[in-house]
Enzyme design. Structure first.
Site, mmCIF file in Angstrom:
data_model
loop_
_atom_site.group_PDB
_atom_site.id
_atom_site.type_symbol
_atom_site.label_atom_id
_atom_site.label_comp_id
_atom_site.label_asym_id
_atom_site.label_seq_id
_atom_site.Cartn_x
_atom_site.Cartn_y
_atom_site.Cartn_z
ATOM 1 N N ASP A 33 0.849 -1.190 0.000
ATOM 2 C CA ASP A 33 0.000 0.000 0.000
ATOM 3 C C ASP A 33 0.885 1.241 0.000
ATOM 4 O O ASP A 33 1.885 1.305 0.719
ATOM 5 C CB ASP A 33 -0.923 -0.010 1.232
ATOM 6 C CG ASP A 33 -2.084 0.956 1.102
ATOM 7 O OD1 ASP A 33 -3.237 0.491 1.013
ATOM 8 O OD2 ASP A 33 -1.845 2.185 1.078
ATOM 9 N N ILE A 34 0.505 2.233 -0.788
ATOM 10 C CA ILE A 34 1.320 3.446 -0.920
ATOM 11 C C ILE A 34 1.304 4.276 0.369
ATOM 12 O O ILE A 34 2.223 5.045 0.630
ATOM 13 C CB ILE A 34 0.825 4.281 -2.133
ATOM 14 C CG1 ILE A 34 1.911 5.195 -2.650
ATOM 15 C CG2 ILE A 34 -0.454 5.044 -1.804
ATOM 16 C CD1 ILE A 34 1.622 5.773 -4.020
ATOM 17 N N ASN A 90 -12.786 -3.246 2.526
ATOM 18 C CA ASN A 90 -13.809 -2.217 2.636
ATOM 19 C C ASN A 90 -14.767 -2.371 1.463
ATOM 20 O O ASN A 90 -14.340 -2.405 0.309
ATOM 21 C CB ASN A 90 -13.162 -0.828 2.622
ATOM 22 C CG ASN A 90 -12.284 -0.606 3.833
ATOM 23 O OD1 ASN A 90 -12.658 -0.972 4.942
ATOM 24 N ND2 ASN A 90 -11.111 -0.026 3.626
ATOM 25 N N GLU A 98 -12.185 3.394 -1.248
ATOM 26 C CA GLU A 98 -11.732 4.484 -2.120
ATOM 27 C C GLU A 98 -11.526 4.009 -3.547
ATOM 28 O O GLU A 98 -11.764 4.753 -4.495
ATOM 29 C CB GLU A 98 -10.402 5.049 -1.599
ATOM 30 C CG GLU A 98 -10.510 5.830 -0.298
ATOM 31 C CD GLU A 98 -9.147 6.167 0.284
ATOM 32 O OE1 GLU A 98 -8.118 5.838 -0.346
ATOM 33 O OE2 GLU A 98 -9.120 6.750 1.380
ATOM 34 N N VAL A 99 -11.032 2.801 -3.677
ATOM 35 C CA VAL A 99 -10.735 2.255 -4.998
ATOM 36 C C VAL A 99 -11.729 1.137 -5.279
ATOM 37 O O VAL A 99 -11.747 0.115 -4.565
ATOM 38 C CB VAL A 99 -9.285 1.720 -5.070
ATOM 39 C CG1 VAL A 99 -9.006 1.143 -6.453
ATOM 40 C CG2 VAL A 99 -8.281 2.819 -4.732
ATOM 41 N N HIS A 103 -10.107 -5.378 -3.473
ATOM 42 C CA HIS A 103 -8.804 -5.594 -2.835
ATOM 43 C C HIS A 103 -9.034 -5.985 -1.395
ATOM 44 O O HIS A 103 -9.978 -5.525 -0.753
ATOM 45 C CB HIS A 103 -7.925 -4.349 -2.921
ATOM 46 C CG HIS A 103 -8.582 -3.091 -2.429
ATOM 47 N ND1 HIS A 103 -9.486 -2.382 -3.182
ATOM 48 C CD2 HIS A 103 -8.478 -2.429 -1.256
ATOM 49 C CE1 HIS A 103 -9.907 -1.337 -2.492
ATOM 50 N NE2 HIS A 103 -9.311 -1.343 -1.305
ATOM 51 N N HIS A 105 -6.881 -5.891 2.244
ATOM 52 C CA HIS A 105 -5.708 -5.372 2.928
ATOM 53 C C HIS A 105 -5.166 -6.491 3.814
ATOM 54 O O HIS A 105 -5.930 -7.112 4.557
ATOM 55 C CB HIS A 105 -6.078 -4.198 3.837
ATOM 56 C CG HIS A 105 -6.698 -3.022 3.134
ATOM 57 N ND1 HIS A 105 -6.022 -1.840 2.921
ATOM 58 C CD2 HIS A 105 -7.937 -2.833 2.608
ATOM 59 C CE1 HIS A 105 -6.817 -0.979 2.300
ATOM 60 N NE2 HIS A 105 -7.995 -1.556 2.106
#
Ligand code: 5GP
Ligand code: ZN
Length: 120
Positions: A33-34, A90, A98-99, A103, A105
């Site tokens: 993750d960025i 999420n 958000e995306v 995905h 985490h």
């Protein structure tokens, strides 16, 4: 393979945005993750575009299983399989997604707080 031209993670899968890959298969990509929110924070995504985990569970349950298998392999490679880790996704606005490319985490390498609503 489904792709969405305006999707950030599809762009990452295509190799058009660099990523720090931790693990990869034909169908799954795992990268750091960025904005890491734990000492180890890796995102595991299907290479094929799906908006949410809930949608994917309906459309392609086998691929959901692959995400969790990959999450375990990420934990192995991060050295946190024995110490423990968290896998979260999420789904939708209230969860703060958000995306909108599925995905999970994978978080660990430290003690994690209880699962809950977090700070408001
Ligand atoms: P969400 O909030 O949708 O569950 O998680 C999206 C995650 O993607 C966030 O944790 C965010 O830090 C991460 N992220 C957003 N843009 C990028 C990017 O360009 N590269 C990487 N590696 N992670 C990103
Ligand atoms: Zn996508």
């Amino acid at each position: 393979m489904a792709t969405s031209s305006d999707c950030l993670f599809c762009t990452i899968v295509a190799g058009d945005i660099p990523n720090d890959t931790v693990y990869e298969t034909d169908t799954v990509l795992a990268f750091r993750d960025i904005t890491p929110r734990a000492n180890s924070h890796v995102l595991v995504i299907p290479k094929s575009h799906e908006d949410t985990l809930g949608q994917m569970a309906d459309d392609d349950p086998t691929s959901v299983a692959e995400l969790f298998t990959a999450a375990r392999e990420v934990a192995r490679r991060e050295g946190i399989e024995e110490t423990g880790y968290r896998v979260v996704s999420n789904v939708g606005a209230d969860a703060g997604q958000e995306v909108f490319h599925v995905h999970v985490h994978v978080l660990g390498a430290q003690k994690l707080g209880p699962v809950g609503p977090g700070q408001r």
